[in-house]
Design an enzyme around this catalytic site. Structure first.
Site, PDB file in Angstrom:
ATOM      1  N   SER A 237       0.836  -1.191   0.000  1.00 16.16           N
ATOM      2  CA  SER A 237       0.000   0.000   0.000  1.00 16.16           C
ATOM      3  C   SER A 237       0.872   1.243   0.000  1.00 16.16           C
ATOM      4  CB  SER A 237      -0.888  -0.002   1.238  1.00 16.16           C
ATOM      5  OG  SER A 237      -0.103   0.272   2.384  1.00 16.16           O
ATOM      6  N   LYS A 238       0.211   2.375   0.116  1.00 17.47           N
ATOM      7  CA  LYS A 238       0.937   3.649   0.061  1.00 17.47           C
ATOM      8  C   LYS A 238       2.037   3.722   1.121  1.00 17.47           C
ATOM      9  CE  LYS A 238      -3.441   4.187  -1.005  1.00 17.47           C
ATOM     10  NZ  LYS A 238      -4.011   3.058  -0.335  1.00 17.47           N
ATOM     11  N   ARG A 239       1.772   3.057   2.244  1.00 18.05           N
ATOM     12  CA  ARG A 239       2.750   3.072   3.329  1.00 18.05           C
ATOM     13  C   ARG A 239       4.135   2.619   2.880  1.00 18.05           C
ATOM     14  NH1 ARG A 239      -0.102  -0.454   5.720  1.00 18.05           N
ATOM     15  NH2 ARG A 239       1.722  -1.753   6.098  1.00 18.05           N
ATOM     16  N   HIS A 240       4.177   1.756   1.880  1.00 21.95           N
ATOM     17  CA  HIS A 240       5.444   1.182   1.462  1.00 21.95           C
ATOM     18  C   HIS A 240       6.229   2.025   0.476  1.00 21.95           C
ATOM     19  CE1 HIS A 240       2.973  -2.323   2.792  1.00 21.95           C
ATOM     20  NE2 HIS A 240       4.074  -2.535   3.472  1.00 21.95           N
TER      21      HIS A 240
END
Length: 459
Positions: A237-240
RNA sequence: GUCCCUAUCGUCUAGCCGGCCCAGGACAACGGCCUUUCACGCCGUCAACGGGGGUUCGAAUCCCCCUGGGGACGCCA
């Protein structure tokens, strides 16, 4: 073997690495067998689909080197076709009209859930003989019993009891086809023989097979590649950080490195790690695909990128890095960059880093920033050596060999150790303690710029 | 909740129908060599068959159960 594969993204976002990898696999399979690779834009969700995303996806496909055959197919332009198939299903009794509202269906799902069953539509309108009408949808009449089985290219035999499936909607109240209806119609009409797609579509496959059977279509071979997880093994996800192909391009990754990395994530050929594209085409036949999800490892990608960076000729690399240098606000001809690139080619992991290093050589002497560690090497004694070296360099041809010989004779002539003049020289030249050898730096900078930087360091 | 998929070093993986595996390669980490520095390169070290039952002379490899992870259950795709 006749092979037609397809990649069918929905233009609701940029091409992400998961989709990118699926596209690569599909492309590879088609190219390996000398077949066709088709591209279809699944834009039936008019709310979320955007032209700019279609453009972005196509740009990423080209950047990756994935060319497609035939015209692009837009689902939004085939609505009549889908409805014709729905009508056919209605006529043959494989489908029926249903007037249950979304709220009513949700209530049915709740009932099922409460009984510990899979939430589903209860088939209330199955036996009624309703015709078209406002708010009405068309549903597939799922067989009462039986098992839908298929042999997945990557996962092997998969079987699902039809009891698990409910009567899915084929045509929405607004007349638009649903995903499964459109996919089956398209894959059939496009002559697709091998449907390679993400793991998340496994549950859709039995439903689609039911449609193939109801329509009397020949079934393609299905293959489901597992998802790509983040480094923490969680869903990507965006977190990565960067996940879209376009972001890797902007970060200075080479397409051959991304392709190599992505292919190797979920596919293998013995112990081999490095694959050229034509080699992949030769080797990739749809076997040896891993069936478990894989975690994305940015460090290995970086390693591959650095590897490919070192393989490129300076001239070609200069052209690739030029836009990144320009983005940093520096101007340099490609010829000039080609001269400088070899100094940092094996020291950079990506084009962005390379560009940054090159700016050390391109910027004005006055703008040079000296790192602390490098600054510490510029002792009074070291400065005296630099002054003496300036004099030595005056009448010298600025070529690596001559410069190196000159420095060594100075070191030996004065009974010094190289480390007494090397570090301060590099500090004066580029303001850093590590980097290319000093004679290479001097030669690359040229007489004027070199002496300017040395004198500035002494002052 | 129900169904489906899945399980070898921290990570990517090799290991096809059991013995050649006290498990191999790569990334990362660590140590060393090379070297004026950094990097490259080379050499080496650390490190895994989730657990429990079977089957078998013998299982990472076959079967079952458990556990873990993921996905799906939309008038999204």
């Amino acid at each position: 073997m006749h092979v037609v594969t397809r990649f069918a993204p929905s233009p609701t976002g940029h091409l992400h690495i998961g989709g990118g990898r699926t596209a690569i696999f599909c492309w590879l399979l088609a190219r390996h067998f000398g077949g066709e690779f088709r591209l279809r834009i699944e834009d039936t969700d008019t709310e979320r689909s955007r032209q700019e995303y279609t453009d972005s996806i196509l740009a990423s496909m080209r950047w990756l080197g994935l060319d497609w055959d035939g015209d692009l197919v837009y689902q939004s332009q085939r609505l009549d076709v889908y409805n014709a198939y729905v009508d056919k299903l209605l006529e043959s009794g494989h489908a029926y009209w249903c007037e249950c509202t979304p709220e009513e269906v949700e209530a049915m799902r709740e009932v099922a859930r409460a009984k510990g069953e899979k939430p589903r539509y209860n088939g209330r309108c199955r036996q009624r003989t309703l015709g078209p009408g406002p708010g009405r949808v068309v549903r597939l009449r799922t067989p009462d019993s039986g098992v839908v089985a298929f042999n997945d290219m990557v996962k092997g035999p998969i079987a699902v009891d039809v009891q698990e499936l409910d009567d899915m909607i084929l045509r929405r109240a607004d007349g638009m086809p649903t995903y499964n209806m459109a996919v089956v119609a398209d894959d059939h009409d496009m002559g697709v023989t091998h449907v390679l797609r993400g793991d998340d579509h496994v549950p859709n496959t039995p439903k689609q097979i039911l449609l193939y059977q109801a329509l009397g279509f020949e079934q393609p071979v299905f293959g489901h590649v597992p998802m790509i997880l983040g480094p923490d093994k969680q869903k990507l996800s965006k977190r990565h950080g960067a996940r879209a192909v376009i972001e890797y391009e902007q970060d200075g990754l080479l397409p051959q490195a991304l392709v190599n990395y992505l292919v190797r994530l979920g596919w293998s050929h013995g112990d081999q790690e490095i694959f050229a594209l034509d080699e992949l085409v030769r080797l990739f036949d749809g076997h040896n695909l891993n069936s478990a999800a894989a975690a994305f490892d940015p460090e290995k990608l970086e390693w591959l990128n650095a590897h490919y960076l070192r393989e490129i000729t300076p001239g070609r690399l200069a052209a690739l890095v030029a836009p990144f240098v320009a983005k940093l606000g520096f101007e340099a001809s490609e010829d000039r960059l080609a001269e400088l690139v070899p100094l940092y080619q094996e020291r950079a992991a990506n084009l962005k880093d390379l560009a940054k290093s090159l700016t050390l050589l391109l910027q004005d002497a006055d703008a040079l920033v000296c790192e602390d560690k490098a600054a510490r090497s510029l002792t009074p004694e070291a400065k005296a050596h630099l002054a003496a070296l300036c004099a030595e360099f005056e009448g010298l041809a600025f070529e690596p060999a001559a410069l190196e010989a000159s420095i060594h004779s100075y070191v030996e002539g004065n009974g010094l150790a190289f480390k007494q003049v090397g570090p301060p020289l590099r500090a004066a030249l580029i303001g850093q303690s590590g980097g290319p050898s000093v004679h290479a730096l001097l030669a690359a900078l040229g007489r004027e710029q070199s002496l300017l930087r040395l004198r500035r360091a002494i002052a």
